[in-house]
Motif scaffolding. Structure first.
Motif, PDB file in Angstrom:
ATOM      1  N   GLY A   1       0.786  -1.224   0.000  1.00 44.54           N
ATOM      2  CA  GLY A   1       0.000   0.000   0.000  1.00 44.54           C
ATOM      3  C   GLY A   1       0.817   1.273   0.000  1.00 44.54           C
ATOM      4  N   ILE A   2       2.089   1.191  -0.331  1.00 39.12           N
ATOM      5  CA  ILE A   2       2.947   2.388  -0.284  1.00 39.12           C
ATOM      6  C   ILE A   2       2.561   3.399  -1.360  1.00 39.12           C
ATOM      7  N   LEU A   3       2.037   2.927  -2.484  1.00 37.26           N
ATOM      8  CA  LEU A   3       1.574   3.834  -3.538  1.00 37.26           C
ATOM      9  C   LEU A   3       0.156   4.275  -3.191  1.00 37.26           C
ATOM     10  N   SER A   4       0.101   5.278  -2.342  1.00 38.57           N
ATOM     11  CA  SER A   4      -1.161   5.714  -1.744  1.00 38.57           C
ATOM     12  C   SER A   4      -1.334   7.217  -1.873  1.00 38.57           C
ATOM     13  N   LYS A   5      -2.457   7.706  -1.402  1.00 35.64           N
ATOM     14  CA  LYS A   5      -2.741   9.141  -1.448  1.00 35.64           C
ATOM     15  C   LYS A   5      -1.639   9.947  -0.793  1.00 35.64           C
ATOM     16  N   GLU A   6      -1.161   9.475   0.353  1.00 37.26           N
ATOM     17  CA  GLU A   6      -0.111  10.190   1.074  1.00 37.26           C
ATOM     18  C   GLU A   6       1.140  10.332   0.219  1.00 37.26           C
ATOM     19  N   LEU A   7       1.523   9.268  -0.463  1.00 40.41           N
ATOM     20  CA  LEU A   7       2.716   9.326  -1.307  1.00 40.41           C
ATOM     21  C   LEU A   7       2.469  10.185  -2.539  1.00 40.41           C
TER      22      LEU A   7
ATOM     23  N   ARG B   1      -7.973   2.979  -5.308  1.00 45.65           N
ATOM     24  CA  ARG B   1      -8.864   4.152  -5.247  1.00 45.65           C
ATOM     25  C   ARG B   1      -8.063   5.442  -5.106  1.00 45.65           C
ATOM     26  N   ASP B   2      -6.915   5.376  -4.422  1.00 45.47           N
ATOM     27  CA  ASP B   2      -6.086   6.578  -4.253  1.00 45.47           C
ATOM     28  C   ASP B   2      -5.476   7.000  -5.584  1.00 45.47           C
ATOM     29  N   LEU B   3      -5.103   6.034  -6.409  1.00 43.97           N
ATOM     30  CA  LEU B   3      -4.582   6.378  -7.734  1.00 43.97           C
ATOM     31  C   LEU B   3      -5.666   7.039  -8.571  1.00 43.97           C
ATOM     32  N   LEU B   4      -6.851   6.457  -8.576  1.00 46.11           N
ATOM     33  CA  LEU B   4      -7.942   7.021  -9.360  1.00 46.11           C
ATOM     34  C   LEU B   4      -8.253   8.453  -8.917  1.00 46.11           C
ATOM     35  N   GLU B   5      -8.258   8.697  -7.622  1.00 47.69           N
ATOM     36  CA  GLU B   5      -8.543  10.039  -7.112  1.00 47.69           C
ATOM     37  C   GLU B   5      -7.454  11.029  -7.518  1.00 47.69           C
ATOM     38  N   ALA B   6      -6.191  10.588  -7.461  1.00 49.52           N
ATOM     39  CA  ALA B   6      -5.082  11.478  -7.828  1.00 49.52           C
ATOM     40  C   ALA B   6      -5.104  11.808  -9.318  1.00 49.52           C
ATOM     41  N   LEU B   7      -5.517  10.854 -10.133  1.00 48.63           N
ATOM     42  CA  LEU B   7      -5.625  11.095 -11.576  1.00 48.63           C
ATOM     43  C   LEU B   7      -6.798  12.019 -11.886  1.00 48.63           C
TER      44      LEU B   7
ATOM     45  N   LEU C   1      -1.808  13.756 -10.612  1.00 43.61           N
ATOM     46  CA  LEU C   1      -0.961  12.901 -11.432  1.00 43.61           C
ATOM     47  C   LEU C   1      -1.406  13.026 -12.881  1.00 43.61           C
ATOM     48  N   SER C   2      -0.438  13.035 -13.795  1.00 41.40           N
ATOM     49  CA  SER C   2      -0.775  13.158 -15.217  1.00 41.40           C
ATOM     50  C   SER C   2      -1.180  11.826 -15.820  1.00 41.40           C
ATOM     51  N   GLY C   3      -0.753  10.718 -15.200  1.00 39.74           N
ATOM     52  CA  GLY C   3      -1.098   9.410 -15.738  1.00 39.74           C
ATOM     53  C   GLY C   3      -0.384   8.312 -14.982  1.00 39.74           C
ATOM     54  N   ALA C   4      -0.657   7.087 -15.400  1.00 40.49           N
ATOM     55  CA  ALA C   4      -0.031   5.933 -14.757  1.00 40.49           C
ATOM     56  C   ALA C   4       0.034   4.777 -15.744  1.00 40.49           C
ATOM     57  N   CYS C   5       1.085   3.982 -15.618  1.00 43.01           N
ATOM     58  CA  CYS C   5       1.183   2.727 -16.361  1.00 43.01           C
ATOM     59  C   CYS C   5       1.274   1.599 -15.347  1.00 43.01           C
ATOM     60  N   LEU C   6       0.405   0.614 -15.473  1.00 44.81           N
ATOM     61  CA  LEU C   6       0.343  -0.494 -14.527  1.00 44.81           C
ATOM     62  C   LEU C   6       0.569  -1.816 -15.249  1.00 44.81           C
ATOM     63  N   ASP C   7       1.407  -2.652 -14.660  1.00 46.17           N
ATOM     64  CA  ASP C   7       1.632  -3.999 -15.189  1.00 46.17           C
ATOM     65  C   ASP C   7       1.162  -5.059 -14.209  1.00 46.17           C
ATOM     66  N   VAL C   8       0.867  -4.660 -12.964  1.00 46.54           N
ATOM     67  CA  VAL C   8       0.524  -5.612 -11.900  1.00 46.54           C
ATOM     68  C   VAL C   8      -0.718  -5.115 -11.167  1.00 46.54           C
TER      69      VAL C   8
ATOM     70  N   ILE D   1      -4.856   5.862 -17.657  1.00 47.35           N
ATOM     71  CA  ILE D   1      -4.159   4.645 -17.228  1.00 47.35           C
ATOM     72  C   ILE D   1      -3.842   3.781 -18.436  1.00 47.35           C
ATOM     73  N   PHE D   2      -2.572   3.455 -18.584  1.00 45.69           N
ATOM     74  CA  PHE D   2      -2.117   2.533 -19.627  1.00 45.69           C
ATOM     75  C   PHE D   2      -1.792   1.205 -18.945  1.00 45.69           C
ATOM     76  N   MET D   3      -2.323   0.112 -19.468  1.00 48.49           N
ATOM     77  CA  MET D   3      -2.200  -1.176 -18.793  1.00 48.49           C
ATOM     78  C   MET D   3      -1.474  -2.196 -19.659  1.00 48.49           C
ATOM     79  N   THR D   4      -0.660  -3.028 -19.004  1.00 48.14           N
ATOM     80  CA  THR D   4      -0.090  -4.216 -19.624  1.00 48.14           C
ATOM     81  C   THR D   4      -0.387  -5.405 -18.708  1.00 48.14           C
ATOM     82  N   PRO D   5      -0.501  -6.634 -19.250  1.00 46.37           N
ATOM     83  CA  PRO D   5      -1.022  -7.771 -18.489  1.00 46.37           C
ATOM     84  C   PRO D   5       0.046  -8.560 -17.730  1.00 46.37           C
TER      85      PRO D   5
END
Length: 309
Positions: free
Chosen positions: A203-209, A231-237, A242-249, A267-271
């Motif tokens: 949970g380190i990638l959170s609203k606080e961070l 949910r914290d990522l979605l709120e920050a976006l 935040l300008s964006g995010a790429c998630l692989d996990v 959000i850009f996603m890879t599987p």
């Protein structure tokens, strides 16, 4: 002595074949077939069904077929008194570095935005950024993080790294410990998470961070889904911090079809395919440890159970 392969991704036979090709005399079984459980001394696993390790009375080694081992600690029924090993694979590190580089360049040159505009038939040039003007921060400076940081530096990026304990990398500014995290984040425009997943990093990638990053920062998570509070990522976006995010996990893989990540334009996603263990480079390590186990020698690439990696 024998090896059992336990995984749920349809690759058991490929791993079994690779092991047998290098050592035809070795006894290797799939956990899905009938096999002598009392003969099993090594379990070669990847994201095994919880509880599946507890049926082997003579198990002497749990061998992760990837670099990560957090999923083993999540299984409360897994043996706690035998060694765990992990893979140290040069291809894992170089593949990860190439993936991160590709993601960053796509972000700097607006490729993700242009793809959305293409679908909408929207001609709208955007200002791009240059490598020399961007500071990339790598959280986690193990084998994967250290090579990624070094490679990005060679491409001309300003790179800094943060880890729990002090690490030294040539031409990379490094930070260590919670006391330095603020300074690291405040100077990071693109954040790459390559931390091991432990109770301390969950949970380190959170609203606080996110709030400690500069406005407009971009986040890349190629470590574990458990690092991110969704949910914290979605709120920050949505708040444009935040300008964006790429998630692989992700917390659940495959990601459920109703998850909001699928449709989010930022959000850009890879599987979960940024970096995959290669049997040609991994199998020799597994067989080396199998021989060491048989001869009572010290195993290679042992996991520190206290640290969780």
């Amino acid at each position: 002595m024998a090896i059992v392969i336990i995984r749920q991704d349809g690759k058991i036979e490929a791993w079994k074949k690779a092991l047998k090709e290098r050592n035809p005399s070795i006894a290797v079984y799939s956990y899905l077939e009938d096999h002598p459980k009392q003969d099993i001394t090594m379990a070669l696993i990847w994201k095994h069904p919880q509880g599946s390790l507890s049926v082997y009375p003579n198990l002497k080694c749990i061998a992760s077929s990837g670099a990560g081992v957090d999923y083993i600690f999540e299984d409360a029924s897994a043996p706690t008194d035998i060694p765990i090993t992990r893979v140290v694979d040069p291809y894992l590190a170089s593949d990860m570095s190439e993936h991160v580089l590709a993601v960053i360049l796509a972000e700097l040159k607006n490729f993700n935005s242009y793809k959305l505009q293409q679908v909408a038939s929207d001609w709208k040039p955007k200002i791009y950024r240059r490598i020399k003007d961007v500071t990339v921060g790598i959280m986690g400076l193990g084998e994967l993080g250290a090579l990624t940081a070094t490679d990005l530096m060679k491409f001309g990026f300003t790179v800094q790294g943060w880890s729990r304990s002090q690490k030294e990398l040539k031409n990379v500014k490094t930070f260590a410990g919670s006391d330095t995290l603020d300074a690291f984040l405040q100077a990071t425009e693109i954040l790459v998470c390559l931390l091991p997943l432990t109770p301390d990093t969950e949970g380190i990638l959170s609203k606080e961070l996110f709030e400690r990053l500069p406005k407009g920062a971009y986040v890349i998570n190629v470590a574990r889904g458990g690092h991110l509070v969704d949910r914290d990522l979605l709120e920050a976006l949505d708040a444009d911090h935040l300008s964006g995010a790429c998630l692989d996990v992700y917390h659940q893989e495959p990601l459920p079809k109703d998850h909001p990540f699928w449709q989010h334009p930022k959000i850009f996603m890879t599987p979960h395919y940024a970096s995959v263990s290669d049997t040609d480079s991994v199998v020799p390590q597994i067989l080396e440890n199998y021989d060491r186990l048989r001869m009572g020698k010290e195993l290679l690439n042992k996991v520190n159970r206290k640290k969780g990696y």
